[in-house]
Design a protein around this motif. Structure first.
Motif, mmCIF file in Angstrom:
data_model
loop_
_atom_site.group_PDB
_atom_site.id
_atom_site.type_symbol
_atom_site.label_atom_id
_atom_site.label_comp_id
_atom_site.label_asym_id
_atom_site.label_seq_id
_atom_site.Cartn_x
_atom_site.Cartn_y
_atom_site.Cartn_z
ATOM 1 N N GLY A 1 44.495 23.185 83.723
ATOM 2 C CA GLY A 1 45.631 22.378 83.278
ATOM 3 C C GLY A 1 46.050 22.712 81.858
ATOM 4 O O GLY A 1 46.046 23.871 81.429
ATOM 5 N N GLN A 2 46.399 21.656 81.140
ATOM 6 C CA GLN A 2 46.965 21.819 79.805
ATOM 7 C C GLN A 2 46.002 22.545 78.833
ATOM 8 O O GLN A 2 46.414 23.468 78.129
ATOM 9 N N ALA A 3 44.758 22.105 78.799
ATOM 10 C CA ALA A 3 43.808 22.710 77.843
ATOM 11 C C ALA A 3 43.659 24.201 78.135
ATOM 12 O O ALA A 3 43.671 25.032 77.223
ATOM 13 N N LEU B 1 45.923 25.846 75.293
ATOM 14 C CA LEU B 1 45.003 26.039 74.173
ATOM 15 C C LEU B 1 44.180 27.316 74.278
ATOM 16 O O LEU B 1 43.994 28.026 73.290
ATOM 17 N N ASP C 1 40.045 25.417 90.281
ATOM 18 C CA ASP C 1 40.781 24.158 90.092
ATOM 19 C C ASP C 1 40.923 23.525 91.471
ATOM 20 O O ASP C 1 41.019 24.243 92.475
ATOM 21 N N VAL C 2 40.947 22.194 91.497
ATOM 22 C CA VAL C 2 41.151 21.520 92.782
ATOM 23 C C VAL C 2 42.549 21.817 93.325
ATOM 24 O O VAL C 2 42.803 21.634 94.517
ATOM 25 N N LEU D 1 47.573 26.054 91.413
ATOM 26 C CA LEU D 1 47.270 26.486 90.042
ATOM 27 C C LEU D 1 46.316 27.672 90.032
ATOM 28 O O LEU D 1 46.472 28.601 89.237
ATOM 29 N N MET E 1 36.887 22.806 81.603
ATOM 30 C CA MET E 1 38.107 22.202 81.025
ATOM 31 C C MET E 1 38.802 21.343 82.067
ATOM 32 O O MET E 1 40.023 21.199 82.047
ATOM 33 N N HIS F 1 31.850 16.090 82.195
ATOM 34 C CA HIS F 1 31.551 17.523 82.240
ATOM 35 C C HIS F 1 30.063 17.848 82.355
ATOM 36 O O HIS F 1 29.681 19.007 82.489
ATOM 37 N N TYR G 1 28.613 19.721 85.715
ATOM 38 C CA TYR G 1 28.953 21.149 85.810
ATOM 39 C C TYR G 1 28.204 21.940 84.740
ATOM 40 O O TYR G 1 27.772 23.072 84.977
ATOM 41 N N GLU H 1 34.633 21.521 77.132
ATOM 42 C CA GLU H 1 35.677 20.811 76.387
ATOM 43 C C GLU H 1 35.213 19.382 76.116
ATOM 44 O O GLU H 1 34.468 18.797 76.888
ATOM 45 N N LYS H 2 35.660 18.838 74.986
ATOM 46 C CA LYS H 2 35.331 17.451 74.678
ATOM 47 C C LYS H 2 36.077 16.523 75.633
ATOM 48 O O LYS H 2 37.113 16.925 76.124
ATOM 49 N N ARG I 1 44.846 11.660 91.396
ATOM 50 C CA ARG I 1 44.814 11.429 89.948
ATOM 51 C C ARG I 1 44.524 9.950 89.656
ATOM 52 O O ARG I 1 43.720 9.621 88.798
HETATM 53 N N1 LIG Z 1 40.422 20.350 72.405
HETATM 54 C C1 LIG Z 1 41.584 19.751 72.588
HETATM 55 O O1 LIG Z 1 42.379 19.588 71.665
HETATM 56 C C2 LIG Z 1 41.952 19.293 73.974
HETATM 57 C C3 LIG Z 1 43.294 19.053 74.289
HETATM 58 C C4 LIG Z 1 43.605 18.660 75.594
HETATM 59 C C5 LIG Z 1 42.588 18.472 76.510
HETATM 60 N N2 LIG Z 1 41.288 18.683 76.146
HETATM 61 C C6 LIG Z 1 40.204 18.451 77.105
HETATM 62 O O2 LIG Z 1 40.305 19.386 78.185
HETATM 63 C C7 LIG Z 1 39.951 18.755 79.412
HETATM 64 C C8 LIG Z 1 41.124 18.868 80.374
HETATM 65 O O3 LIG Z 1 42.248 18.229 79.825
HETATM 66 P P1 LIG Z 1 43.733 18.700 80.215
HETATM 67 O O4 LIG Z 1 44.631 18.087 79.223
HETATM 68 O O5 LIG Z 1 43.769 20.157 80.454
HETATM 69 O O6 LIG Z 1 43.910 17.940 81.592
HETATM 70 P P2 LIG Z 1 44.872 18.354 82.783
HETATM 71 O O7 LIG Z 1 44.938 17.158 83.650
HETATM 72 O O8 LIG Z 1 46.118 18.965 82.265
HETATM 73 O O9 LIG Z 1 44.052 19.512 83.523
HETATM 74 C C9 LIG Z 1 42.829 19.280 84.158
HETATM 75 C C10 LIG Z 1 42.755 20.228 85.349
HETATM 76 O O10 LIG Z 1 41.469 20.058 85.944
HETATM 77 C C11 LIG Z 1 41.669 20.087 87.359
HETATM 78 N N3 LIG Z 1 40.501 19.425 87.959
HETATM 79 C C12 LIG Z 1 40.246 18.105 88.035
HETATM 80 N N4 LIG Z 1 39.033 17.923 88.611
HETATM 81 C C13 LIG Z 1 38.537 19.148 88.878
HETATM 82 C C14 LIG Z 1 37.327 19.606 89.449
HETATM 83 N N5 LIG Z 1 36.379 18.751 89.871
HETATM 84 N N6 LIG Z 1 37.134 20.936 89.586
HETATM 85 C C15 LIG Z 1 38.084 21.812 89.178
HETATM 86 N N7 LIG Z 1 39.261 21.430 88.615
HETATM 87 C C16 LIG Z 1 39.476 20.115 88.466
HETATM 88 C C17 LIG Z 1 43.004 19.410 87.603
HETATM 89 O O11 LIG Z 1 43.566 19.776 88.828
HETATM 90 C C18 LIG Z 1 43.814 19.943 86.400
HETATM 91 O O12 LIG Z 1 44.506 21.135 86.727
HETATM 92 C C19 LIG Z 1 39.580 17.305 79.055
HETATM 93 O O13 LIG Z 1 38.202 17.234 78.875
HETATM 94 C C20 LIG Z 1 40.295 17.080 77.745
HETATM 95 O O14 LIG Z 1 39.655 16.101 76.943
HETATM 96 C C21 LIG Z 1 40.974 19.118 74.915
#
Ligand SMILES: NC(=O)c1ccc[n+]([C@@H]2O[C@H](COP(=O)([O-])OP(=O)(O)OC[C@H]3O[C@@H](n4cnc5c(N)ncnc54)[C@H](O)[C@@H]3O)[C@@H](O)[C@H]2O)c1
Length: 358
Positions: free
Chosen positions: A10-12, A16, A35-36, A40, A72, A77, A80, A94-95, A178
């Motif tokens: 996802g986003q991270a 990032l 990813d689930v 993606l 991520m 976490h 895993y 990731e935090k 979700r």
């Molecule tokens: N360091 C930073 O500044 C920062 C910024 C954003 C997010 N994060 C961290 O990154 C992690 C993800 O956040 P995000 O914003 O990317 O969320 P997101 O919802 O955008 O992405 C998460 C992804 O994980 C997938 N997913 C969910 N459960 C799963 C599983 N069991 N197996 C495989 N894939 C799975 C989802 O389908 C999604 O694509 C979180 O822990 C968040 O705290 C860190």
């Protein structure tokens, strides 16, 4: 070459980490993604020429073409991370690593059986160059600290991403999934907090562990753990809280707000030391490659003097993945490892159990 598997795309992952990992060609090679969302997986595997793609993260962890795993995804976490270490893989988490002190202990126990592996936590703010400068200046100066003020008053990502660089969203997931995950996170928070916590307390705990963790962890690196949590007050909707933490000879105030509508990313650490104040500001991590700055205000021989360090364009997310790589190849331990992060897991729970609703 370290062969890397990414869990959660996802986003991270997209905003990032993938752009930095791509630039580390020759050091990291992404060999697997999970990813689930099948959509993606397909999109990222195609875009980054990744050989293996899985909807089950455990299959990625077991993949023989993976030496190191980046976790991520949404949710806790720790499981895993444990599985990855048991499979002999280095791990970047990731935090937040976990919200559960017992899970943190189990993870540390597994890590102790694998001293040859790196287990790093993604506290990016602690790899920011202006933060490192602040730490250096603090170490070099004897002036006692009189006050620390820190905050995370942020407009969350969607506004910035809509206007800058939007990640690809999964189009193939049932929205009910979700909602179920959010429900599960709230259920887990209720279990951990005990004593039938109210909605505001639960939301503030998730906020603290999810985004407040960055600055609180960075402050912990600078001045250590507090002696006591004196005040923890949360607003009725759970989206704003204020803490007063007690240290030897001074207090620290931390405030967080996460539902503000103003386009502003106001995240900073201020350290007052009598005749000197250092002020570190973090700009939005959603707009990539913004410079960081450290401002030092001093009273020198009766004259006010302000020095600025920066602007520094080195990217904290690039710094942290470079550090992950360095630790793997040099068999070193990162400062942000799971033992370090476990200190936060306990602190955040201590704070959240004290939350009183204003
Ligand atoms: N360091 C930073 O500044 C920062 C910024 C954003 C997010 N994060 C961290 O990154 C992690 C993800 O956040 P995000 O914003 O990317 O969320 P997101 O919802 O955008 O992405 C998460 C992804 O994980 C997938 N997913 C969910 N459960 C799963 C599983 N069991 N197996 C495989 N894939 C799975 C989802 O389908 C999604 O694509 C979180 O822990 C968040 O705290 C860190």
């Amino acid at each position: 070459m370290v062969r890397l598997g990414l869990i959660g795309l996802g986003q991270a992952a997209q905003i990032l980490h993938l752009p930095n990992l791509e630039r580390m060609e020759g050091q990291f090679k992404i060999t697997a993604v999970a990813d689930v969302s099948r959509e993606l997986c397909g999109y990222i595997a195609h875009k980054y020429h990744v050989e293996h793609s899985f909807v089950d993260a455990m299959e990625l962890i077991a993949c023989p073409d993976v030496d190191a795993v980046m976790i991520m995804c949404a949710g806790d976490h720790a499981d895993y991370a444990k599985a990855a270490l048991r499979a002999g893989k280095h791990v970047f988490i990731e935090k937040p690593m976990t919200l559960d002190v017992e899970k943190a202990k189990e993870l540390m126990a597994v890590k102790e059986q694998h001293p040859e592996l790196v287990a790093m936590v993604g506290y990016c703010r602690r790899y920011n160059e202006s933060f490192l400068k602040m730490k250096e200046l603090l170490r070099q100066d004897e002036r006692p600290i009189s006050y620390v003020r820190a905050r995370t008053m942020i407009l969350e990502g969607p506004w910035y991403l809509e206007n800058t660089w939007q990640e690809k969203k999964a189009g193939d997931l049932d929205p009910a999934g979700r909602a179920a995950m959010q429900q599960a996170a709230a259920g887990e928070a209720i279990r951990l907090l005990g004593n039938q916590p109210g909605r505001a307390q639960i939301l503030a705990f998730l906020l603290l562990a999810g985004s407040g963790c960055h600055i609180l962890s960075a402050v912990r690196e600078l001045i250590g753990l507090p002696k006591a949590v004196r005040t923890a007050v949360v607003s009725p909707n759970g989206m704003q809280f204020t803490l007063i933490l007690e240290y030897d000879g001074f207090n620290m105030v931390f405030e967080e707000m996460n539902d503000q509508k103003v386009v502003d990313f106001d995240e900073s650490i201020e350290i007052y030391q009598g005749t000197r104040k250092m002020h570190l500001r973090y700009d939005s991590p959603y707009i990539r490659s913004l410079p960081s700055r450290l401002e030092v205000s001093e009273l020198v021989q009766g004259q006010a003097k302000v020095s600025t360090y920066g602007p520094d364009y080195r990217d904290m997310f690039a710094n942290e993945v470079k550090e992950f790589y360095r630790c793997i190849v040099e068999r070193d331990t990162p400062k942000c490892d799971i033992f370090d992060a476990a200190e936060d897991v306990k602190l955040f729970l201590d704070i959240a159990r004290k939350f009183a609703v204003s």
